[in-house]
Write an enzyme that holds these catalytic residues in place. Structure first.
Site, mmCIF file in Angstrom:
data_model
loop_
_atom_site.group_PDB
_atom_site.id
_atom_site.type_symbol
_atom_site.label_atom_id
_atom_site.label_comp_id
_atom_site.label_asym_id
_atom_site.label_seq_id
_atom_site.Cartn_x
_atom_site.Cartn_y
_atom_site.Cartn_z
ATOM 1 N N HIS A 427 0.836 -1.199 0.000
ATOM 2 C CA HIS A 427 0.000 0.000 0.000
ATOM 3 C C HIS A 427 0.872 1.252 0.000
ATOM 4 O O HIS A 427 1.071 1.904 1.021
ATOM 5 C CB HIS A 427 -0.953 -0.006 1.198
ATOM 6 N N ASN A 428 1.371 1.589 -1.184
ATOM 7 C CA ASN A 428 2.247 2.745 -1.340
ATOM 8 C C ASN A 428 1.800 3.545 -2.558
ATOM 9 O O ASN A 428 0.780 3.239 -3.182
ATOM 10 C CB ASN A 428 3.706 2.296 -1.477
ATOM 11 N N THR A 430 3.032 3.700 -5.466
ATOM 12 C CA THR A 430 3.075 2.916 -6.706
ATOM 13 C C THR A 430 1.753 2.180 -6.908
ATOM 14 O O THR A 430 1.234 2.107 -8.029
ATOM 15 C CB THR A 430 4.234 1.909 -6.664
ATOM 16 N N HIS A 431 1.236 1.629 -5.828
ATOM 17 C CA HIS A 431 -0.061 0.949 -5.905
ATOM 18 C C HIS A 431 -1.152 1.932 -6.326
ATOM 19 O O HIS A 431 -2.006 1.605 -7.162
ATOM 20 C CB HIS A 431 -0.406 0.332 -4.549
ATOM 21 N N ASP A 468 -5.549 5.231 -0.837
ATOM 22 C CA ASP A 468 -4.773 4.541 0.206
ATOM 23 C C ASP A 468 -3.741 5.460 0.857
ATOM 24 O O ASP A 468 -2.781 4.977 1.479
ATOM 25 C CB ASP A 468 -4.056 3.317 -0.373
#
Length: 715
Positions: A427-428, A430-431, A468
């Site tokens: 969950h960063n 990039t996601h 997120d």
């Protein structure tokens, strides 16, 4: 026959209706006279089917019995005449009197049950002709001989043979309550005894026949009592919801969908027995049932808060059930309604002369290639995929010019948004960039692209990028179980999703970062509502609600009206969910990368749960989790149904070929690798590393036609 709805009649008169309750277990009477009257009407109507009594069958049995008794006695009267035991005038009197009452009885039943003549005194008409018929049978035996035709030869035909079948068959055909049944038949029995005792017949024989008659009456009364007691209890049970409503008859607030659905279904059940009738006029009942069921389907397809899933009815693995219970079952939240009309999107796929030009060749694949490699973009942008993809989409769809957003404003917002993402394995930022890319593909490669509006694309871009933000790397369940301050703040309801939404809008409050500042007021309210709804839709506790609602709509109508803003809103939330779990539908190389990252994040949570003495969430124990099993179950139970349901609405060949087919391939690959025992990995014998320090999982098997799958998880 009219379907009686006592509650409607009472409400119209402004009266109150007490809950039906038995006055006594022995008398079987309701305290409330209106309910008692209604129950008796129900028993002698086709509505009785709803409480387990086939009145029509009872009525047919009674009529057949009545005709049989009439024919039997008329045959005896005629036979006695031809044998010289009776005069012609005696035979005609007996036969005509009995036949006349039989004919009247048949006419009354025809009028009430075929022509459906309405009368509050129907029960008393039926009882009257029953009583008269029984009395004629009794009096024709000896009274006619002794009093009317005293000069005839000695003759009599035992009347008890006709009374017994009538006593047996009249239950729930003539009599609605056992008290009336006992009273009337006891009077008939006493009449039988008195008439025969006053005659010159054998007293001993008369007493034997009387006690036999009373014995049969007692047995049948007991049967009647037992059945009526059961029917009254069912009547009370089925009227429980009705009684609750009538207790609140002064409340004129809108009724809930559940109440309306219950009433429509109840009325349809009452109409079913009538709809089975063959008379052409009863087509009105079928029309009413159709209208009721259409109303129910429409409510189910267009409302929230009444959907749930019974995991016990699903053919699921026990561990998957636990995972779904922990992850997908939670509180419900009603949707925000809005109908602001905005311009239809008209875009030209060009890029402005910003720093994005050097990445133009790569970024233009967004929306065209499902397997867009976000990891490559992350590497070449120095871990700034969110800001780059976000800026690209704003320019691609001309959102900056349409909504007067200056480049420095959205650049500052996107940069700050990306910096607020934590360096979690999965969950960063990039996601979030990957989710936006998936969303754009699902939108553009379907008919939805022809209907979605500019403001909806704007809301989608912001929601995907912020869905997120500030994620702590643990689930809602962990935050709630550990009594985290975040769970306290958001009352254990969609904790992370509430925080993500709040954080996204908090960042807009900073100087030179409010990307919604120049929107018209009503549009700004709508865009904010859409962003919140889409972010909250990523809560897996809402999974079955959203999917169930869309499936219900598809049952109601094979196509979704995408010109409706509300309908598009529902599709946008499903696309959001599909994009959020879209890694499972990527090519095997990308899917394996994402799987390794999400598993590591889960295992890190499992380590914390162990350390804090909390229950370890399903598939979060690095020492026991079978990765292949967890992924195959996740695709089968969660991801594949989302994409299949979405594509039922959008009917996109690209989504079918690129997403659904790949999902099925990935699922089969994982299923082929599920270990026979619950172990995390197959370690090389010579390896002596502990799982807590480093876990290398080599999954034995071949991923489709690709290479051997190896997942490396580092702690």
């Amino acid at each position: 026959m009219k379907v009686i709805d006592i509650s409607s009649a009472v409400r119209q008169k402004g009266q109150t209706l007490e809950e039906p309750a038995l006055r006594s277990k022995y008398s079987l009477q309701f305290n409330n006279t209106k309910q008692e009257k209604y129950f008796r009407q129900v028993i002698l109507s086709d509505i009785a089917t709803t409480i387990g009594l086939d009145h029509r069958e009872s009525m047919i049995t009674y009529i057949v019995t009545l005709i049989f008794v009439c024919l039997l006695y008329n045959s005896a009267y005629i036979s006695s005449y031809f044998e010289g035991k009776s005069y012609l005038r005696t035979m005609l009197f007996q036969a005509l009197s009995l036949s006349s009452v039989t004919l009247v009885t048949a006419i009354i039943h025809y009028l009430f049950f075929i022509k459906e003549i309405k009368s509050d005194k129907k029960s008393w008409y039926l009882i009257s002709v029953y009583f008269v018929f029984s009395e004629i049978v009794i009096f024709n035996n000896v009274f006619v001989k002794d009093e009317v035709f005293a000069d005839q030869p000695e003759y009599g035909f035992a009347c008890v043979l006709g009374l017994l079948p009538l006593i047996y068959s009249s239950k729930f055909a003539v009599f609605s309550t056992f008290l009336i049944y006992v009273t009337i038949n006891f009077i008939i029995s006493i009449t039988f005894l008195a008439v025969n005792l006053l005659s010159d017949t054998n007293i001993q024989k008369t007493l034997i026949e009387f006690f036999f008659l009373i014995s049969i009456l007692a047995i049948e009364s007991r049967t009647f009592y037992t059945k009526e007691y059961q029917l009254r209890n069912k009547f009370i049970t089925m009227n429980a919801a009705l009684n609750q409503e009538t207790h609140l008859n002064h409340d004129f607030s809108p009724k809930t969908d559940a109440e309306q659905i219950s009433r429509a279904v109840k009325e349809s059940i009452q109409l079913l027995p009538l709809a089975k009738r063959k008379e052409s006029k009863n087509s009105i009942y079928l029309d009413k049932i159709f209208d009721n069921l259409s109303k129910v389907i429409n409510m189910l397809g267009n409302r929230n808060s009444i959907y749930s899933v019974d995991l016990e009815d699903k053919n699921l693995d026990d561990d998957d059930k636990i995972f779904l219970e922990q992850t997908c079952l939670g509180p419900r939240r009603s949707q925000v309604q809005a109908s602001t009309k905005c311009m239809v999107r008209k875009t030209i796929e060009v890029l402005k002369n910003y720093d994005l030009q050097e990445l133009a060749g790569i970024l233009k694949r967004i929306g065209k290639e499902w397997n867009f490699d976000i990891f490559f973009l992350k590497d070449i942008t120095k871990t700034k995929p969110l800001a780059i993809v976000g800026a690209f989409c704003i320019q691609k769809f001309h959102l900056d010019t349409s909504f007067c957003i200056h480049f420095t404003v959205y650049q500052s917002f996107l940069t700050d948004l990306e910096e607020n993402y934590k360096p979690n394995p999965y969950h960063n930022s990039t996601h979030s960039a990957e989710v936006l890319c998936s969303y754009i593909f699902l939108m553009q490669q379907s008919v939805f692209n022809n209907f979605i509006q500019d403001y909806e694309i704007f809301a989608s871009v912001v929601a995907m990028l912020g869905h997120d933000v500030a994620h702590p790397g643990v689930t809602n369940r962990f935050l709630i179980n550990s009594k985290n301050s975040m769970a306290i703040t958001y009352n254990d309801s969609s904790v992370l999703e509430m925080m993500h939404s709040a954080t996204t809008f908090q960042l807009m409050q900073k100087d030179n970062q409010d990307i919604l500042a120049n929107l018209p007021k009503d549009m700004g309210v709508l865009v904010r509502a859409l962003i919140i709804e889409m972010i909250l839709a990523t809560d897996m506790a809402k999974h079955f609600d959203l999917i169930g609602k869309l499936k219900a709509k598809m049952i109601n109508s094979p196509s979704i009206n995408l010109t409706s803003a509300d309908q598009r809103n529902e599709i946008m939330k499903i696309i959001t969910k599909a994009s959020d779990v879209g890694h499972a539908a990527k090519c095997q190389e990308l899917h394996q990368k994402w799987t390794s990252l999400v598993c590591e994040e889960f295992f890190m949570q499992g380590d914390m749960e162990k350390a804090q003495g909390l229950p370890i969430s399903m598939y979060c124990d690095r020492e026991k989790t079978d990765i292949a099993k967890s992924q195959s179950g996740f695709i089968k139970n969660i991801v594949l149904p989302i994409y299949e349901t979405l594509n039922q609405c959008l009917n996109s060949s690209e989504i079918k070929e690129k997403c659904i087919d790949q999902l099925e391939q990935n699922m089969k690959s994982w299923e082929s690798l599920v270990l026979p025992k619950r172990v995390h990995s197959l370690m090389e014998p010579e390896e002596n590393h502990t799982l807590k320090s480093r876990t290398e999982t080599t999954i034995v098997g071949r991923m489709g036609n690709s290479s051997w799958a190896t997942i490396v998880l580092n702690n």
